[in-house]
Design an enzyme around this catalytic site. Structure first.
Site, PDB file in Angstrom:
ATOM      1  CG  ASP A 144       0.156  -4.248   2.878  1.00 16.88           C
ATOM      2  OD1 ASP A 144       0.313  -3.649   1.804  1.00 16.88           O
ATOM      3  OD2 ASP A 144       0.027  -3.670   3.976  1.00 16.88           O
ATOM      4  CB  SER A 147       3.179   1.676   6.104  1.00 19.99           C
ATOM      5  OG  SER A 147       2.014   1.396   6.790  1.00 19.99           O
ATOM      6  CG  HIS A 193      -0.364   0.139   2.533  1.00 22.94           C
ATOM      7  ND1 HIS A 193      -0.135  -0.937   3.368  1.00 22.94           N
ATOM      8  CD2 HIS A 193       0.072   1.225   3.209  1.00 22.94           C
ATOM      9  CE1 HIS A 193       0.398  -0.510   4.502  1.00 22.94           C
ATOM     10  NE2 HIS A 193       0.541   0.795   4.434  1.00 22.94           N
TER      11      HIS A 193
END
Length: 499
Positions: free
Chosen positions: A258, A341, A225
């Site tokens: 992910d 992230s 993402h």
């Protein structure tokens, strides 16, 4: 009812990064949300209290666009979610291509807490004057000790003003103090040069996240993402802690896991130092952790904590054109915020044990993280043993490989366990004929309660656990049928690619 297919399609999917489960999703399984970091905010006056962001709900630890972006991460245009063909166990769920919702929405939180420049406590502003009495006493002790050869490491400075105040300074002459090997400072100093800040942009989307050097060939591992905004002809910019900048290209993306791999362009003879990979299977609850990333755009930020849980099922995403991702995560209380992230979660020796991916946050009326805030000490990382395997597949072929059971799940089931749909969904058989589950004797309506020794309490837990295995692995499945418990051995099949 939400289902999941071997073709990666889905009818509905859980939220991203710690968000509240959607209807049909079993409770107790954290999800995740993408959120956007803010640019650094000018410091408040030295003695003013620091700005505090409003309470918020679950958020992706992800990246963040600059102001004007949506709280899911990359800014985008609203588009209703459109159900597609039903999904199958062990595969990511997805929507037809379409932009994320929330275009143009301002980030729901204020300036990052304790932004650079001072927090009102004087910690990063001008230091306050020391009281002369105490300092004088310390100085006297230093002089006495020095007179008898004690040398305690302080030297007299100078008297200032007429009040007799005297300051002292360290005997090192201002040189940086050495840090013991294995200390947080030593581990961070070594790791920071291999951690990068990633800026991704494409069309109307943009975002910022983190990654780390995977090998000497210039591959960087991060979250899917984080780089998703640049997936369709966009741009990727990578910045090291020493200021070096490179353009990069996407090597491969695994939406279900992910995980993504990008490669630096034009590195020439520049030396890259890959971070050492640890063994996430050996991580234990209570082990020290160090997280490095760019929370709220503040690059090279280091936070510490412990492993607070293992094998935590986390369901993330499934909004707009994104597919759902699942992980059997390492949970940590190290402070992780939007922008962390894709960054590494390290053990006390500086080995990577996970990729920071999601956070659970509080407050907010939007269960999908539209008013998400920062860390409350519940962060989730993809175990590095799984991420390493995925990264190698992406480098070799550009495509992820998923283990599958070949069944459709019933998300309307409210009991304990994961139920195979009792009837066909949109013309698709609940148990794929000739598939792994069919060969193992599983039937529509069976409720799976264990995979090997892992208790399965929900559909997302089953998917996240399946994906800890490789295609071809044999697993013992415990299930209930007509009130009776039975076991069977199943050989997992495989599916290549996200779509």
């Amino acid at each position: 009812m939400s289902t999941e297919n071997e073709d990666g399609s889905r009818a509905a999917a859980p939220g991203r990064d710690g968000r509240t489960p959607q209807a049909g999703q079993e409770p107790g399984v954290p999800g995740a949300d993408r959120t956007a970091p803010l640019p650094a905010v000018p410091p408040p006056p030295p003695q003013s209290p620091p700005p505090v962001p409003p309470a918020a709900h679950a958020a992706h630890a992800a990246a963040g666009p600059a102001p004007g972006s949506d709280p899911y991460g990359p800014q985008s245009q609203p588009s209703p979610s459109a159900p597609s063909a039903p999904p199958a166990w062990g595969t990511p769920q997805g929507h037809p291509a379409g932009p994320h919702p929330g275009a143009g929405a301002q980030p729901p939180y204020g300036p990052p807490p304790h932004a650079p420049g001072g927090d009102g406590s004087g910690g990063s502003g001008k230091p306050g004057k020391r009281r002369g009495g105490l300092v004088a006493a310390v100085l006297a002790a230093a002089l006495v000790a020095g007179g008898i050869g004690g040398a305690i490491g302080f030297v007299a400075a100078e008297r200032s003003g007429d009040n007799g105040s005297t300051t002292v300074s360290a005997s090192t002459g201002g040189e940086a103090a050495s840090r013991a090997p294995g200390s947080v400072a030593a581990v961070a100093a070594e790791a920071l040069r291999s951690v990068v800040t990633i800026e991704a942009s494409g069309g109307q989307e943009s975002g910022t996240g983190t990654g780390f050097v995977y090998d000497k060939q210039g591959h960087i591992v991060t979250n899917n993402h984080v780089v998703a905004p640049a997936a369709d002809g966009g741009e990727l910019s990578v910045t090291f802690s020493d200021g070096r900048q490179y353009r990069a290209e996407i090597v491969g993306r695994a939406q279900g896991y992910d995980v993504a791999v990008i490669k630096l362009r034009g590195i020439g003879n520049d030396e890259l130092k890959p971070l050492p990979l640890g063994n996430s299977d050996k991580a234990a609850v209570g082990d020290a952790t160090i997280a490095i990333g760019a929370p709220f755009g503040l690059s090279s930020t280091v936070t510490t904590g412990i492993v607070s849980a293992k094998n935590r099922p986390v369901a993330a995403g499934g909004d707009g054109d994104s597919q759902a991702s699942y992980m059997s995560a390492i949970q940590t209380d190290a402070s992780i915020n939007p922008g962390n992230s894709g960054g590494p979660l390290l053990d006390a020796k500086g080995n990577v044990i996970g990729i920071n991916s999601a956070i659970q946050s509080t407050g907010g009326s939007d269960p999908y993280g539209g008013s998400s805030g920062g860390s409350i000490g519940l962060g989730f990382a993809i175990p590095i043993n799984q991420a390493d395997r995925v990264a190698q597949d992406l480098i070799k072929t550009g495509k992820p490989v998923y283990a599958v059971m070949g069944v459709l799940r019933n998300d309307s089931f409210n009991g304990k366990g994961a139920q195979i749909s009792p009837q066909p969904v949109q013309g698709v058989d609940p148990v794929t004929p000739g598939g792994p589950a069919d060969k193992a004797g599983l039937k529509p309506g069976d409720v799976i309660t264990k995979l090997d020794d892992t208790v399965i309490d929900s559909g997302p837990t089953l998917v996240s656990q399946i994906w800890t295995y490789k295609p071809g692995d044999k697993v013992k499945v415990t299930y209930e049928r007509s009130g009776r418990t039975a076991t069977t051995t199943l050989t997992l099949g495989e599916r290549v690619g996200d779509n």
